[in-house]
Design an enzyme around this catalytic site. Sequence first.
Site, PDB file in Angstrom:
ATOM      1  N   ASN A   1       0.832  -1.196   0.000  1.00 41.73           N
ATOM      2  CA  ASN A   1       0.000   0.000   0.000  1.00 41.73           C
ATOM      3  C   ASN A   1       0.869   1.249   0.000  1.00 41.73           C
ATOM      4  O   ASN A   1       1.949   1.283   0.581  1.00 41.73           O
ATOM      5  CB  ASN A   1      -1.013  -0.003   1.156  1.00 41.73           C
ATOM      6  CG  ASN A   1      -0.404  -0.124   2.530  1.00 41.73           C
ATOM      7  OD1 ASN A   1       0.479  -0.936   2.767  1.00 41.73           O
ATOM      8  ND2 ASN A   1      -0.905   0.665   3.467  1.00 41.73           N
TER       9      ASN A   1
ATOM     10  N   GLU B   1       0.253   5.231   0.671  1.00 40.57           N
ATOM     11  CA  GLU B   1      -0.671   6.260   1.132  1.00 40.57           C
ATOM     12  C   GLU B   1      -0.264   7.634   0.624  1.00 40.57           C
ATOM     13  O   GLU B   1       0.863   7.852   0.180  1.00 40.57           O
ATOM     14  CB  GLU B   1      -0.734   6.267   2.660  1.00 40.57           C
ATOM     15  CG  GLU B   1      -1.358   5.022   3.225  1.00 40.57           C
ATOM     16  CD  GLU B   1      -1.470   5.036   4.725  1.00 40.57           C
ATOM     17  OE1 GLU B   1      -2.134   4.130   5.248  1.00 40.57           O
ATOM     18  OE2 GLU B   1      -0.902   5.925   5.397  1.00 40.57           O
TER      19      GLU B   1
ATOM     20  N   CYS C   1      -4.004   0.602  -2.605  1.00 40.13           N
ATOM     21  CA  CYS C   1      -3.837  -0.614  -1.810  1.00 40.13           C
ATOM     22  C   CYS C   1      -2.788  -1.538  -2.425  1.00 40.13           C
ATOM     23  O   CYS C   1      -2.518  -1.487  -3.628  1.00 40.13           O
ATOM     24  CB  CYS C   1      -5.156  -1.365  -1.716  1.00 40.13           C
ATOM     25  SG  CYS C   1      -6.475  -0.449  -0.919  1.00 40.13           S
TER      26      CYS C   1
ATOM     27  N   GLU D   1      -2.964  -4.796  -2.999  1.00 38.99           N
ATOM     28  CA  GLU D   1      -3.501  -5.735  -3.972  1.00 38.99           C
ATOM     29  C   GLU D   1      -3.617  -5.098  -5.351  1.00 38.99           C
ATOM     30  O   GLU D   1      -3.243  -5.686  -6.356  1.00 38.99           O
ATOM     31  CB  GLU D   1      -4.888  -6.234  -3.527  1.00 38.99           C
ATOM     32  CG  GLU D   1      -4.877  -6.954  -2.204  1.00 38.99           C
ATOM     33  CD  GLU D   1      -5.111  -6.077  -0.985  1.00 38.99           C
ATOM     34  OE1 GLU D   1      -5.648  -6.590   0.008  1.00 38.99           O
ATOM     35  OE2 GLU D   1      -4.754  -4.880  -1.015  1.00 38.99           O
TER      36      GLU D   1
ATOM     37  N   CYS E   1     -10.015  -5.110   0.659  1.00 45.68           N
ATOM     38  CA  CYS E   1     -11.112  -4.142   0.786  1.00 45.68           C
ATOM     39  C   CYS E   1     -12.048  -4.280  -0.421  1.00 45.68           C
ATOM     40  O   CYS E   1     -11.757  -5.006  -1.374  1.00 45.68           O
ATOM     41  CB  CYS E   1     -10.554  -2.724   0.879  1.00 45.68           C
ATOM     42  SG  CYS E   1      -9.899  -2.069  -0.678  1.00 45.68           S
TER      43      CYS E   1
ATOM     44  N   CYS F   1     -10.480  -3.368  -3.859  1.00 45.01           N
ATOM     45  CA  CYS F   1      -9.557  -4.416  -4.312  1.00 45.01           C
ATOM     46  C   CYS F   1     -10.320  -5.657  -4.769  1.00 45.01           C
ATOM     47  O   CYS F   1      -9.947  -6.296  -5.754  1.00 45.01           O
ATOM     48  CB  CYS F   1      -8.556  -4.765  -3.214  1.00 45.01           C
ATOM     49  SG  CYS F   1      -7.343  -3.461  -2.950  1.00 45.01           S
TER      50      CYS F   1
END
Length: 160
Positions: A62, A64, A73, A75, A112, A115
């Site tokens: 990830n 940010e 993210c 993934e 999430c 993803c």
Amino acid sequence: MKEIKIESTLYIYQNLDELPKEAIELMQQAFEARENAYAPYSSFSVGAALLLDSGEVITGNNQENASYPSGLCAERTAIYYAGAQYPKAKIIRMAITAGSKKTQTTKPIPPCGACRQAIAEYEIKQNAPIEIYFMGETGKVAKSNSLANLLPLVFDKSVL
């Protein structure tokens, strides 16, 4: 009125050592990817590793950003890189691990919603399921044979 029942099947392993050897190796690469995550705001690092049908392994973590929607993210970082660099390859397996600098994560942490949608798109594109293993830092590992178990009512191009 008609009732529709939706069921999902997950397999729960008590720890990393119970996984098949190839899944352990992929999860180890996800652990390494997690170490390089850029998560200064949430202190929640995620690593992902994908095994392609060519044997190539792609990792992501990830990333940010102070402008929160601009981050990405682990993934999706991995899956989009695989799609850009290996557009004809199929994703066979995915390993995901997540950890917090605030508390220890010991339960499986699934992808999430965003993803899940991205993974679903690649399952549809390749017309083959993606095996997904996910866990926290330690503890139990969950396995799904397909993203369809995690997102049973997928939104796809058929509705556009």
